[in-house]
Enzyme design. Structure first.
Site, mmCIF file in Angstrom:
data_model
loop_
_atom_site.group_PDB
_atom_site.id
_atom_site.type_symbol
_atom_site.label_atom_id
_atom_site.label_comp_id
_atom_site.label_asym_id
_atom_site.label_seq_id
_atom_site.Cartn_x
_atom_site.Cartn_y
_atom_site.Cartn_z
ATOM 1 N N CYS A 239 0.860 -1.189 0.000
ATOM 2 C CA CYS A 239 0.000 0.000 0.000
ATOM 3 C C CYS A 239 0.895 1.238 0.000
ATOM 4 O O CYS A 239 1.746 1.383 -0.871
ATOM 5 C CB CYS A 239 -0.981 -0.020 1.163
ATOM 6 S SG CYS A 239 -0.248 0.026 2.801
ATOM 7 N N ARG A 244 -2.444 -0.466 5.631
ATOM 8 C CA ARG A 244 -3.635 -0.962 4.942
ATOM 9 C C ARG A 244 -3.362 -2.348 4.345
ATOM 10 O O ARG A 244 -4.238 -3.220 4.335
ATOM 11 C CB ARG A 244 -4.067 0.006 3.840
ATOM 12 C CG ARG A 244 -4.722 1.276 4.338
ATOM 13 C CD ARG A 244 -5.038 2.245 3.208
ATOM 14 N NE ARG A 244 -3.837 2.863 2.665
ATOM 15 C CZ ARG A 244 -3.808 3.653 1.585
ATOM 16 N NH1 ARG A 244 -4.935 3.897 0.916
ATOM 17 N NH2 ARG A 244 -2.685 4.195 1.171
#
Length: 289
Positions: A239, A244
């Site tokens: 990411c 994330r």
């Protein structure tokens, strides 16, 4: 000790029923400063992501010695059932689960499905006091390096020396290079785009919008299979800074059972590295408009 809910996820009902269980340790890993102090799941202990789970001078995850000292302070032994939860849809709690796994703690480490958001939505109890715990004497294993991708692993895929698949879980605008970082987030890379050959499944597609809970297993399998991520080849999740992507790492690794490494260097490393190839469908130019 065996529990009725022994999978990688626990429900809010299960957690509330087990708050008094001495073999369960609840840990909040949130990114918003002061959130834990303003109120947390009763009995929860606090982990501060940007100091406890990483090295604060060099960019790295917490060393074995540092993480071991943290777990001892939190009273966590190898037979403790650890339930992690946090804000931001459990991004940083999932990062915590990844670090636990790297140091050999996996089966007893779980995420609260829906995280802090679901607990709040259901108006479950909060506390402001911190419950004292007895320190443990846990000894951790050496890190499992196969769970962590480095830029050399990523370049091996780009240059076709590896058959691993790269799964970028950022937003479509980040992936195409239209923007470098989400709105309101500091741009830590100086180029935009994605790693050549990566496929894009934004992390949010794996959760229910209403409460942040993770979608059913078969829906998840179908979601990732649509872009060729089916577990037949090793997977690297990526990411912007690795938080994330650790959420998607948890889904693919712990729920679907795929072989997955999280690339925590992610775009802030790759997008700043001199001479590496970049895919930029949006056609943005550094310094341009």
């Amino acid at each position: 000790m065996a529990f009725a809910n022994s999978g990688p996820l626990v429900t809010t009902d299960w957690l509330e029923q087990n708050l008094a269980n001495p073999k369960v340790r609840v840990i909040e890993v949130s990114v918003e400063p002061g959130l834990f102090e303003r109120g947390h799941v009763p009995g929860a202990q606090n982990i501060v992501w940007h100091t406890d789970l990483v090295e604060t001078v060099n960019r790295d995850i917490a060393s074995r010695e540092k993480f071991q000292a943290l777990l001892r302070r939190l009273g966590i032994d190898k037979d403790t059932t650890v339930v992690l939860y946090g804000d931001n849809n459990n991004w940083f709690a999932a990062w915590g689960a990844w670090v636990f796994d790297i140091y050999g703690l996996r089966d007893n480490v779980k995420l609260l499905d829906g995280g802090r958001r679901k607990w709040e939505l259901e108006r479950r109890p909060f506390a402001t006091n911190v419950t004292p715990v007895v320190a443990s004497t846990i000894t951790l294993a050496e890190p499992n390096r196969s769970l962590r991708a480095r830029i050399t692993d990523v370049l091996n895929v780009v240059e076709k020396r590896s058959e691993a698949r790269i799964l970028d879980i950022r937003s479509p605008d980040e992936f195409t290079g239209k923007i470098i970082a989400p709105a309101g987030v500091q741009e830590l890379a100086i180029r935009a785009g994605h790693i050549p050959g990566a496929v894009n499944v934004p992390w949010a597609r794996a959760v229910n919008a209403a409460d942040g809970t993770i979608k059913p297993i078969e829906e998840l399998r179908k979601l990732y299979a649509e872009v060729g991520i089916d577990g037949s080849k090793p997977i690297i999740t990526t990411c912007r800074i690795g938080e994330r992507s650790s959420h998607t790492w948890f889904i693919l690794s712990r729920l679907l059972g795929y072989q997955v490494a999280n690339y925590d260097g992610s775009w802030t490393e790759y997008g700043n590295t001199v001479g590496v190839p970049i895919a930029n469908p949006a056609g943005t130019v550094w310094g341009g408009k």
